[in-house]
Design a protein around this motif. Structure first.
Motif, short mmCIF file in Angstrom:
data_model
loop_
_atom_site.label_atom_id
_atom_site.label_comp_id
_atom_site.label_asym_id
_atom_site.label_seq_id
_atom_site.Cartn_x
_atom_site.Cartn_y
_atom_site.Cartn_z
N LEU A 46 0.83 -1.19 0.12
CA LEU A 46 -0.03 -0.01 -0.03
C LEU A 46 0.95 1.49 0.08
CD1 LEU A 46 -2.82 -1.08 2.75
CD2 LEU A 46 -3.07 -0.95 0.15
N CYS A 47 2.01 1.24 0.78
CA CYS A 47 2.77 2.26 0.71
C CYS A 47 3.54 2.57 -0.45
CB CYS A 47 3.86 2.18 1.75
SG CYS A 47 3.16 2.34 3.53
N SER A 48 3.87 1.40 -1.11
CA SER A 48 4.57 1.58 -2.65
C SER A 48 3.44 2.19 -3.66
CB SER A 48 5.20 0.16 -3.07
OG SER A 48 5.46 0.34 -4.19
N PRO B 199 7.60 6.75 1.16
CA PRO B 199 9.13 6.32 1.31
C PRO B 199 9.42 5.57 2.43
CG PRO B 199 8.98 8.45 1.84
CD PRO B 199 7.73 8.23 1.61
N VAL B 200 8.97 4.35 2.55
CA VAL B 200 9.33 3.45 3.75
C VAL B 200 10.90 2.87 3.55
CG1 VAL B 200 8.56 1.43 5.13
CG2 VAL B 200 6.98 2.77 3.99
N MET B 201 11.47 2.70 4.67
CA MET B 201 12.82 2.36 4.60
C MET B 201 12.88 0.79 4.18
SD MET B 201 14.88 4.15 7.74
CE MET B 201 16.37 3.37 7.05
N PRO B 202 14.04 0.05 3.68
CA PRO B 202 13.85 -1.19 3.23
C PRO B 202 14.15 -2.21 4.29
CG PRO B 202 16.05 -0.31 2.70
CD PRO B 202 14.84 0.83 3.19
N SER B 203 12.86 -2.75 4.94
CA SER B 203 12.85 -3.50 6.07
C SER B 203 11.79 -4.71 5.77
CB SER B 203 12.60 -2.69 7.25
OG SER B 203 12.05 -3.78 8.35
#
Length: 382
Positions: free
Chosen positions: A303-305, A310-314
């Motif tokens: 959903l963020c994508s 911009p969520v960090m790569p986790s």
């Protein structure tokens, strides 16, 4: 005026948008809580109860306090039994229980490398720490007599260079299994390889990995990595309190002689030991909760994508959105609260300057509707 520095320091924190304050929680469930300040209900995306196991714990009558330190009369059968249970599942010879994870991490490091043990080995020792390690690990190293060496976050090339330059006889590499502010994982295999190549030891703080990753939720051990010193905390996926240090019998015996935090503290309450043992067994049996958690994480990231958030790569429960300045993070936090969503603005010195963030924690207790509401609110608040 004497102690004028106190007011000056507080004012400086206010000016820099770094002043910290507590919020009183009046009532809470797995994914929601009420505040005492305004009686408003919030969706909670700031909890470390990753598996949603914090409710419905039933305890039988037992001692509320241990009544003494462990080396006097405070070491009860429940302590010994729980230590044995942890050793059985994690595959270690011995363990020590601590009341907090901070105390476990900090005290183990400073006692291992202290001249007060009567040995000068600390002066021929070096600690190699990831730059993003938890404050408890950093404090332990700073209070020790060993040389303290930092390496760039998860940069195994940089760690290798540091190890190659060191002439220390005793080398201890320290990392977190899952990093508490970025949510990314340590390169366990590479850490093991470097440890072996340089005749060192590895210590892992598995606070945010245990319960979530690996076979049966056993964290780094469940992923095939068995460090010489493992610290697991009970306040995250176990939704309890306390911690354990697991190691060889000789290491634990050494700590019993020289770990001042353990020796001079009242031992962990038998009531909390009973709670922790029950929660530990629930974690081992929580495969459905882990499945739900990772389903929720995947939904959140997708959903963020879609909305270019911009969520960090986790790939873990910790999903940070970096906003740069402390002011930006506080502003986003306040806007989310207006929409009934509770997130904490994480600011320096907890994270490096210009990386203030919203630290989002996804749990198995969140519904798909909860996550959709969160992402929609994030889009208009950041």
């Amino acid at each position: 005026m004497a102690f004028e520095f106190i007011q000056e320091a507080l004012q400086q924190r206010r000016v820099e948008s770094l002043l910290r304050a507590r919020n009183v929680i009046a009532d809470s469930s797995d994914a929601r809580f009420l505040t005492s300040k305004n009686g408003k209900q919030y969706l909670n995306f700031a909890s470390n109860d990753y598996l949603g196991l914090g409710s419905n714990l039933e305890l039988q009558g037992t001692l509320t306090g241990s009544r003494s330190s462990a080396l006097v009369t405070g070491y009860h059968q429940c302590h010994k039994d729980f230590e044995s249970l942890l050793c059985k599942h994690f595959g270690y010879e011995s363990a020590l229980l601590f009341s907090t994870g901070f105390s476990a991490n900090c005290s183990v490091i400073k006692s291992l490398f202290s001249q007060s043990s009567g040995s000068k080995a600390a002066l021929d020792s070096a600690i190699f720490q990831d730059k993003l390690n938890h404050a408890s690990l950093i404090d332990g190293a700073l209070q020790s007599d060993a040389k303290h060496i930092r390496f760039n976050h998860n940069d195994m090339g940089h760690l290798r260079q540091r190890l190659e330059k060191s002439k220390a006889a005793n080398k201890l590499i320290i990392s977190e299994g899952v990093f508490s502010m970025d949510g990314d994982c340590a390169p366990l295999q590479q850490l093991e390889e470097l440890k072996q190549q340089h005749n060192g030891w590895l210590m892992l703080d598995d606070a945010h990995s245990f319960g979530i990753l690996g076979e049966n939720g056993l964290g780094s051990v469940g992923l095939g990595c068995k460090p010489e010193i493992l610290v697991v905390t009970f306040g995250k996926a176990m939704a309890c309190q306390g911690a354990a240090v697991l190691a060889s019998k000789s290491v634990i015996d050494f700590l019993l002689q020289f770990n001042r935090d353990y020796i001079y503290s009242t031992s962990m309450s038998p009531l909390m030991v009973q709670a922790a043992e029950q929660q530990f067994l629930r974690v081992l049996d929580a495969s459905e909760q882990r499945k739900q958690l990772f389903s929720n994480i995947t939904l959140f990231k997708h959903l963020c994508s879609d909305l270019n958030i911009p969520v960090m790569p986790s790939e873990t429960a910790i999903q940070p959105v970096v906003l740069g300045s402390a002011e930006n993070a506080l502003s986003a936090q306040d806007k989310l609260k207006e929409q009934g969503i509770w997130l904490t603005a994480i600011r320096p010195p907890t994270v490096p300057h210009n990386t203030a963030r919203l630290r989002i924690t996804i749990t198995a207790a969140h519904t798909h509707d909860d996550i959709e509401k969160l992402v929609t609110a994030l889009k208009v608040s950041t």
